[in-house]
Scaffold this active site. Structure first.
Site, short mmCIF file in Angstrom:
data_model
loop_
_atom_site.label_atom_id
_atom_site.label_comp_id
_atom_site.label_asym_id
_atom_site.label_seq_id
_atom_site.Cartn_x
_atom_site.Cartn_y
_atom_site.Cartn_z
N SER A 262 0.83 -1.20 0.00
CA SER A 262 0.00 0.00 0.00
C SER A 262 0.86 1.25 0.00
CB SER A 262 -0.92 0.02 1.23
OG SER A 262 -0.14 0.21 2.41
N LYS A 263 0.21 2.38 -0.22
CA LYS A 263 0.90 3.67 -0.16
C LYS A 263 1.51 3.88 1.22
CE LYS A 263 0.01 8.65 -0.38
NZ LYS A 263 0.41 8.89 1.02
N ARG A 264 0.81 3.45 2.25
CA ARG A 264 1.29 3.61 3.62
C ARG A 264 2.64 2.90 3.81
NH1 ARG A 264 -2.91 1.79 6.12
NH2 ARG A 264 -3.96 3.80 6.21
#
Length: 503
Positions: A262-264
């Site tokens: 994910s972007k996180r």
């Protein structure tokens, strides 16, 4: 359907393109080119609530930067167009009605309140509510209501959806080019919504209709769409159309191997998950591979190995080599763990393949962007630093001293190198440098090292403080090369600065 291979990449314009989506586009591109087929881009923008302005342009620019340009799509219109689903919406209602007429779909008029209540009741019993064969004959839909009642509701503009009528008790045998035979009991399927009263189809209907009309031969998409395969298979059957061949790509996993990337994860561990930088409407900036200095060839090579293996020891593949070697049978079923270090390794390999002239051009662009003035020979600097660099920015980090006179000195280096006799040695080096007319590394080395040898001085006693004077710390290429690039005037000034500091 056509015997010619036609594939499509069909993203939704809801935000920046994740590298998982880029990998899907890449595998579609490689497969189509291997088979001398066509690669289409279709924008699936039927969900107005999630539409994000600028996304379509971002997707197209990303594909162009990576060198995997589409053959048909927005801006490259052919007979299969238009290629935005919002521009095709007038045709979907007719196909939904066709399914109703054949008994494969039905109108459902249930209110949201009714459905919410049914969900709560099921949840209180520890179960999940599904609108399917078990309860559809007890709800408000055209399977229960008379034709007159249905028509009356439609005439009055009652809210409705069109649902697919899943078979009650059938063993579906599906095939996936990567995963092989898949068996599904139709009893576990719910009756998915195909069309909404706002005039827009859901993904499922629009996807199937468009793939059929665009003569898509192979659907290569992410694993997250695998649960939709039974419905899509049933839709093709209900329309009486030949279904394309399906291939579901493995997920790209976090570096830990647990969960979808994910972007996180990128924010937390310091690597991009998008091809290009993206600035949201709120002003939040997400980093991109291009802006981080990655070469498109490196990104392509890295993505190709996320789920695909050529079966050989070779790791570096040009796009042409990837096309030649790509085979869906060599795509793994299990998730592919993303490795930031391996990504940098690919970048280093391709960076080192660039010519010195190419790197010099890019480095000059970097200096101009950063508003750094210079009089030194940038080409010479690139020659000295290239082998230790992975990104253009590394050249600056390793060689900023070529452009900026040291304003301070590393204290540990001073403590280690500066002795009572250091100022005298540097003063003599200054005199020697001033006497050199042809300011080459070879001439400087002969004069300075010749003097050190004659005086029987330890080389470190002279060369280490000389490096400190020129650089400000103990780093950089050969000292004679640094002197040659800086030139006589600047070199003498820097040595004098350190002498003054010592005194």
């Amino acid at each position: 359907m056509t015997n010619r291979v036609r594939v499509r990449f069909a993203p939704s314009p809801t935000g920046p393109l994740h590298i998982g989506g880029v990998r899907t586009a890449l595998f579609n591109y490689l497969f189509s080119k291997k088979q001398q087929g066509e690669f289409l881009l279709r924008i699936e923008d039927t969900n107005h609530n999630r539409f994000v302005p600028g996304t379509e342009e971002y997707i197209i620019e990303s594909l162009e930067w990576l060198g995997i340009s589409y053959d048909e799509g927005p801006g490259k219109e052919k007979e299969a167009g238009p290629y935005r689903q919002s521009e095709r919406k007038n045709r979907y209602r007719a196909y939904a009605e066709k399914l109703i007429q054949s008994g494969a779909a039905y109108y459902a008029f249930d209110s949201q309140e009714t459905l919410d209540q049914l969900r709560k009741e099921k949840e209180s019993q520890g179960e999940t509510f599904s609108y399917n064969w078990e309860n559809r004959n007890r709800l408000s839909n055209s399977l229960v209501l008379s034709e007159q009642e249905v028509q009356k509701k439609l005439d009055l503009g009652a809210p409705f959806v069109i649902r697919f009528k899943s078979p009650e008790n059938e063993q579906l045998i599906l095939n996936d080019l990567i995963r092989g035979e898949i068996k599904v009991d139709s009893a576990i399927l719910d009756d998915k919504i195909l069309f909404k009263s706002d005039g827009m189809p859901t993904y499922h209907l629009a996807n199937i209709v468009d793939d059929h009309l665009m003569k898509i031969s192979h659907v290569i998409r992410g694993e997250e769409w695998l649960p939709s395969l039974p419905l899509h298979y049933l839709l093709y059957r209900a329309f009486g159309w030949e279904a394309p061949k399906f291939a579901h790509l493995p997920l790209i996993l976090k570096p830990s191997g647990h969960g979808k990337l994910s972007k996180r994860d990128g924010d937390k561990l310091g690597f991009p998950v998008f091809p290009l930088e993206w600035k949201s409407e709120s002003g939040e900036i997400s980093s991109g591979y291009r802006e981080n200095g990655y070469l498109p060839e490196a990104v392509i090579n890295m993505l190709a190995f996320l789920g695909w293996n050529p079966g050989t020891e070779q790791e570096l593949f040009s796009l042409e080599e990837l096309i030649e070697n790509f085979d869906l049978r060599k795509v793994n079923k299990s998730g592919a763990k993303f490795d930031p270090d391996k990504t940098k390794w690919f970048q280093n390999q391709y960076f080192q393949k660039l010519s010195t002239d190419e790197i010099t051009i890019h480095f000059k662009e970097y200096l101009e962007k950063e508003k750094i003035d210079y009089t030194v020979d940038v080409h010479k600097i690139v020659i000295l630093l290239k082998e230790r660099a992975t990104f253009i920015s590394d050249l600056w980090e390793q060689g900023s001293f070529f452009f900026q006179t040291p304003s301070a000195y590393d204290q540990k280096a001073i403590d280690k190198t500066v002795k009572p006799e250091t100022a005298a040695y540097l003063t003599r080096v200054k005199e020697l440098i001033a006497s050199v007319n042809e300011f080459s590394s070879e001439n400087l080395s002969a004069v300075i090292k010749g003097w050190i040898s004659e005086e029987k001085i330890g080389f470190g006693k002279v060369m280490m403080p000389l490096r400190l004077a020129l650089v400000g710390e103990m780093k950089g290429p050969d000292v004679m090369d640094i002197l040659s690039v800086l030139g006589k005037k600047e070199s003498l000034k820097r040595i004098e600065n350190l002498i003054d500091k010592i005194k």
